[in-house]
Design a protein around this motif. Structure first.
Motif, mmCIF file in Angstrom:
data_model
loop_
_atom_site.group_PDB
_atom_site.id
_atom_site.type_symbol
_atom_site.label_atom_id
_atom_site.label_comp_id
_atom_site.label_asym_id
_atom_site.label_seq_id
_atom_site.Cartn_x
_atom_site.Cartn_y
_atom_site.Cartn_z
ATOM 1 N N ALA A 120 -0.944 7.083 5.743
ATOM 2 C CA ALA A 120 -0.094 6.275 4.861
ATOM 3 C C ALA A 120 0.214 7.039 3.571
ATOM 4 C CB ALA A 120 -0.784 4.948 4.542
ATOM 5 N N SER A 174 3.917 8.169 2.309
ATOM 6 C CA SER A 174 4.377 7.799 0.974
ATOM 7 C C SER A 174 4.810 9.049 0.195
ATOM 8 C CB SER A 174 3.252 7.066 0.246
ATOM 9 O OG SER A 174 3.590 6.871 -1.099
ATOM 10 N N ALA A 194 12.489 4.284 -2.433
ATOM 11 C CA ALA A 194 11.420 5.289 -2.364
ATOM 12 C C ALA A 194 10.066 4.657 -2.677
ATOM 13 C CB ALA A 194 11.698 6.400 -3.361
ATOM 14 N N PRO A 195 9.028 5.136 -2.012
ATOM 15 C CA PRO A 195 7.677 4.712 -2.376
ATOM 16 C C PRO A 195 7.291 5.287 -3.740
ATOM 17 C CG PRO A 195 7.723 5.788 -0.220
ATOM 18 C CD PRO A 195 9.029 6.068 -0.881
ATOM 19 N N GLN A 196 6.131 4.885 -4.216
ATOM 20 C CA GLN A 196 5.714 5.318 -5.558
ATOM 21 C C GLN A 196 4.863 6.588 -5.537
ATOM 22 O OE1 GLN A 196 4.096 1.511 -6.911
ATOM 23 N NE2 GLN A 196 5.984 1.075 -8.051
ATOM 24 N N THR A 226 2.012 7.568 -3.932
ATOM 25 C CA THR A 226 0.709 7.532 -3.276
ATOM 26 C C THR A 226 0.427 6.099 -2.873
ATOM 27 O OG1 THR A 226 -1.601 8.242 -3.402
ATOM 28 C CG2 THR A 226 -0.684 7.170 -5.360
ATOM 29 N N THR A 227 -0.657 5.906 -2.161
ATOM 30 C CA THR A 227 -0.933 4.543 -1.693
ATOM 31 C C THR A 227 -1.771 3.777 -2.706
ATOM 32 O OG1 THR A 227 -2.927 5.274 -0.567
ATOM 33 C CG2 THR A 227 -0.889 5.242 0.727
ATOM 34 N N PHE A 228 -1.759 2.482 -2.567
ATOM 35 C CA PHE A 228 -2.604 1.659 -3.409
ATOM 36 C C PHE A 228 -4.074 1.981 -3.165
ATOM 37 C CE2 PHE A 228 -5.337 -2.066 -3.861
ATOM 38 C CZ PHE A 228 -5.167 -2.333 -5.212
ATOM 39 N N MET A 229 -4.434 2.143 -1.904
ATOM 40 C CA MET A 229 -5.842 2.379 -1.578
ATOM 41 C C MET A 229 -6.368 3.601 -2.313
ATOM 42 S SD MET A 229 -6.585 -0.200 0.277
ATOM 43 C CE MET A 229 -8.005 -0.145 1.336
ATOM 44 N N ASP A 271 0.837 -1.208 0.000
ATOM 45 C CA ASP A 271 0.000 0.000 0.000
ATOM 46 C C ASP A 271 0.868 1.252 0.000
ATOM 47 O OD1 ASP A 271 -2.431 1.481 0.200
ATOM 48 O OD2 ASP A 271 -2.082 1.728 2.363
ATOM 49 N N MET A 272 1.826 1.286 0.895
ATOM 50 C CA MET A 272 2.588 2.521 1.093
ATOM 51 C C MET A 272 3.804 2.629 0.187
ATOM 52 S SD MET A 272 4.151 4.096 4.611
ATOM 53 C CE MET A 272 2.855 3.554 5.689
ATOM 54 N N PHE A 273 4.486 1.500 -0.071
ATOM 55 C CA PHE A 273 5.750 1.573 -0.813
ATOM 56 C C PHE A 273 5.626 1.213 -2.287
ATOM 57 C CE2 PHE A 273 7.733 1.780 3.298
ATOM 58 C CZ PHE A 273 8.876 2.528 3.054
ATOM 59 N N ARG A 274 4.777 0.261 -2.596
ATOM 60 C CA ARG A 274 4.796 -0.251 -3.963
ATOM 61 C C ARG A 274 3.412 -0.708 -4.387
ATOM 62 N NH1 ARG A 274 8.931 -0.527 -7.359
ATOM 63 N NH2 ARG A 274 8.963 -2.195 -8.914
ATOM 64 N N PRO A 275 2.519 0.269 -4.603
ATOM 65 C CA PRO A 275 1.160 -0.067 -5.040
ATOM 66 C C PRO A 275 1.159 -0.944 -6.294
ATOM 67 C CG PRO A 275 1.290 2.247 -4.457
ATOM 68 C CD PRO A 275 2.692 1.712 -4.394
ATOM 69 N N SER A 276 2.179 -0.809 -7.136
ATOM 70 C CA SER A 276 2.184 -1.599 -8.372
ATOM 71 C C SER A 276 2.177 -3.100 -8.077
ATOM 72 C CB SER A 276 3.394 -1.230 -9.244
ATOM 73 O OG SER A 276 4.583 -1.349 -8.513
ATOM 74 N N ALA A 283 0.446 -4.488 -5.660
ATOM 75 C CA ALA A 283 -0.959 -4.822 -5.417
ATOM 76 C C ALA A 283 -1.749 -4.817 -6.740
ATOM 77 C CB ALA A 283 -1.572 -3.842 -4.421
#
Lengths: 271, 472
Positions: B418, B422, B452-454, B456-459, A23-28, A30
């Motif tokens: 979160a 991010s 580094a994160p991308q 924003t969040t997946f949600m 969720d926070m680091f690598r949404p890709s 998911a």
């Protein structure tokens, strides 16, 4: 990218356990998981009331917080035929939920039920959907590189994940798997361990990056972002030219997105 | 023995910088685990034996009083004596009194971790009795005034050069770095000690209830000389070592040798059943068994009962990546590795021993090789629960956990938090895709980059995609 209309499938209804790191680091990661599930004929939903599996509390000895988070997760994933996530460690934590409730607690039975229907993604695809379920999609993919695979501890020893990701990877054109020495040895991440005992963790991850680079692999693959962030971070610090990716990125054909800790990529701008 | 467990972190730091130690630990890694793997491969029923071993130990622990009393009455029937020691101090006093009874000047000792646990050597020396270690590793350590760093290979932290120097200094013979010469030297020196000893002290790997026998398994034969030559043999062992029958014992012998050294059978398996009988060619005139409790009976019926299944094979530490990195002395007391991380807090208190159950990634390798399937990570977690309840963890860790828990239990708060984290880390990384230094996360970024994160969040991204009907 390909259009995906949600709920368009007649297959099993799957609740995605995103995991807090994806969720926070690598949404890709998911998104890749969703793509694979949909290719396997599942209809995927993402329950709103999920956060983290509770492992930080569980492993810090805080049973009350663990139980609170377990209840929240059990409620959030009520009614899904399956619960699937891109981590053996986080799904493994879901499997520990029965241990945090007294058998007389109404959540105990529900925890057992959640355990019986929750799976790590490669295990779900291979063990539940079937070894050849994604054959058609996977054989269209190309990844012309030597890769090596790190077996994450919870996935391997708690969840029995070893052959599943490898068997799926072999269906992708061009993948050459070179096993590293001690692929089953811990990378030293261990959740809070890596910041509580940084020097020991550092020794463990340094051993790991040596084994990784000894294979001459172009890409390090694994099934858990915690371990991958740790190993990728160390590879970068040491200046080693090995990319790191979650295995689902390869299986979903999403290698156009930069590898972990590589060049700039802003998902927010893609939206 | 002095307790240095609270200084685990500093000791681990020193151990990681000690090149000699690291070289020695490298040898360990290439040794025992590989040999074990070969032995296990050759025995298809090994997994079934592990299950049997676990179940039998569980049965014994459920009926510990029955079997240990049966063992006691059999020892007495055979002409021996049994002494019960609730604490380490009790045990030391009993042993000293037995030595004084025969006016002992020197005692030879077979390898025994229980005598390390109770600090017997220092106690005897302070009271005018000279103990002589006869296991080669233990002998080297005694010359160097050192302690075991491993439960079956006590001097594993040393290299050939260390041994060569210690022998040269104490034996006053020409210095040699030939292992065969050093071995011969030790044999010659120890031979006189065996003959001169008034009392022989050994441990026991198992105590057999049906016969009143104790057994030691060794690869050097020193134990046999220790227990047969002197007039008095004292077995110092602990209550959980009892097994019902000789046949049960053989199950554990099969598990023990393979798990420990990868041998199919240990070289010497020596049973002691009472003192010398009429017509016996040799053996001691007096046979004593000192049964040490030292916290073990408190573990029966507790969440730590499974730990009492341990047969001291050392497979857990041989396969532990933490032990392999820092070695046994870092643990700061008698028992190192995963088994020590569970046992030590029981024996010295969680206030002093708390560092150990935390020094684990819970990788589970130890449990996967344990011959009696002790759930070592779970037991370490129980100690963390004990610490949590007693507020023993450092403040920063406690407040950090509480803050995180507050968020994790409130999805509506957690999600924007979160997203912010991010976004923030993404900005910190700039164009590089990784962060070299992250505030409050020095434990991570002192040693490795933070990918580094991308952004924003997946949600959030998922929600947007659902709105637009397509994936980003």
């Amino acid at each position: 990218m390909v259009n995906h209309m949600p709920n368009s499938s007649s297959g099993p209804r799957v609740g995605l356990f995103v995991t807090c790191l994806a969720d926070m680091f690598r949404p890709s990661v998911a998104f890749a998981t969703v793509k694979l599930l949909e290719q396997a004929g599942c209809s995927v939903e993402v329950p709103e009331r999920q956060t983290c599996c509770g492992q930080p509390a569980f492993n810090s000895g805080d049973r009350k917080t663990t139980a609170d988070i377990a209840r929240q997760t059990i409620d959030a994933f009520d009614g899904y035929e399956y619960v699937v996530g891109p981590s053996g460690s986080c799904i493994g934590m879901l499997h520990y939920y029965p241990e945090v409730f007294d058998p007389s607690d109404s959540y105990y039975q529900r925890a057992l039920n959640l355990k019986s229907r929750s799976f790590e993604i490669t295990s779900f695809l291979f063990d539940v959907i079937g070894a050849n379920a994604l054959q058609e999609q996977l054989k269209l993919l190309q990844f012309n590189h030597k890769v090596t695979y790190h077996d994450s501890c919870s996935g391997l020893r708690q969840m029995g994940i070893k052959q599943q990701p490898r068997q799926l990877l072999q269906q992708v054109q061009g993948v050459e798997l070179e096993e590293m020495e001690e692929a089953e040895t811990c990378c030293g991440f261990g959740g809070t361990f890596c910041v509580k005992y940084p020097e020991i963790s550092n020794r463990m991850v340094s051993n790991k990056t040596d084994y990784i680079s000894n294979t001459g692999a172009h890409t390090l693959l694994g099934g858990d972002l915690g371990c991958l962030l740790n190993m990728a971070g160390k590879l970068k610090r040491e200046g080693k030219q090995v990319e790191a990716r979650h295995v689902v990125e390869i299986l979903a054909g999403m290698t156009d997105i930069p590898a972990i800790g590589e060049a700039d990529y802003d998902l927010a701008q893609q939206l | 023995m002095q307790i240095n467990t609270p200084f685990f972190k500093q000791r681990a730091h020193d151990a990681l910088a000690d090149e000699n130690l690291q070289k020695a630990l490298g040898n360990l890694k290439a040794g025992f685990p590989e040999k074990r793997a070969i032995a296990v491969d050759r025995m298809p029923e090994f997994e079934e034996l592990r299950n049997q071993g676990r179940d039998l130990k569980n049965h014994i622990l459920e009926h510990l009083d029955l079997y240990i009393e049966q063992f006691e009455s059999k020892v007495i029937e055979n002409g021996g004596q049994v002494h019960w020691a609730r604490t380490a101090e009790d045990a030391n006093q009993i042993i000293l009194d037995l030595c004084k009874q025969v006016d002992a000047k020197t005692v030879t000792k077979g390898k025994s971790m229980v005598t390390e646990e109770i600090g017997l050597n220092d106690f005897l020396e302070a009271n005018g009795v000279q103990p002589v270690e006869t296991d080669l590793g233990e002998y080297i350590l005694q010359l160097r005034e050192d302690h075991p760093s491993h439960i079956i290979a006590p001097a594993i932290h040393l290299n050939l050069e260390d041994v060569s120097e210690a022998f040269h200094e104490h034996h006053k013979r020409p210095k040699s770095d030939d292992p065969a010469v050093l071995m011969q030297e030790a044999r010659e020196v120890l031979r006189d000690k065996f003959v001169a000893a008034d009392v022989g002290i050994t441990g026991a790997n198992f105590c057999v209830a049906e016969t009143g026998s104790t057994i030691i398994v060794t690869n050097e034969g020193n134990g046999d000389l220790t227990q047969t030559l002197p007039k008095t043999h004292i077995v110092v062992t602990s209550i959980e070592k009892v097994v019902p029958t000789l046949e049960d014992m053989t199950l554990f012998l099969r598990l023990l040798a393979r798990s420990a050294t990868g041998q199919e059978f240990t070289v010497y398996n020596t049973l002691s059943t009472g003192p010398r009988r009429e017509g016996d060619q040799d053996g001691p005139e007096n046979f004593h068994v000192v049964l040490v409790d030292n916290g073990r009976s408190e573990m029966v019926g507790s969440e730590f009962q499974d730990m009492l299944r341990c047969i001291r094979c050392s497979a857990c530490m041989n396969h532990c990546p933490v032990y392999g990195a820092v070695g046994g002395h870092s643990y700061g007391w008698v028992y190192p590795g995963p088994m020590g991380s569970v046992l030590t807090p029981q024996m010295i208190g969680i206030e002093k021993g708390g560092m150990l159950p935390n020094a684990s990634t819970f990788c589970g390798k130890c449990e996967s090789v344990c011959p009696v399937k002790i759930p070592l990570p779970k037991l370490m977690r129980h100690w963390r629960e004990d610490e949590f309840q007693k507020h023993l963890q450092p403040k920063a860790a406690r407040y950090g956990l509480a803050g995180w828990a507050f968020m994790a239990k409130r999805p509506a708060l957690y999600k924007p938090y979160a997203r912010m984290a991010s976004w923030f880390m993404k900005r910190l990384a700039g164009k590089k895709g990784r962060i070299k230094k992250l505030p409050l996360a020095g434990g991570w970024t002192d040693w490795r980059d933070m990918p580094a994160p991308q952004g924003t969040t997946f949600m959030k991204a998922w929600k947007e995609q659902q709105k637009n009907g397509e994936q980003p």
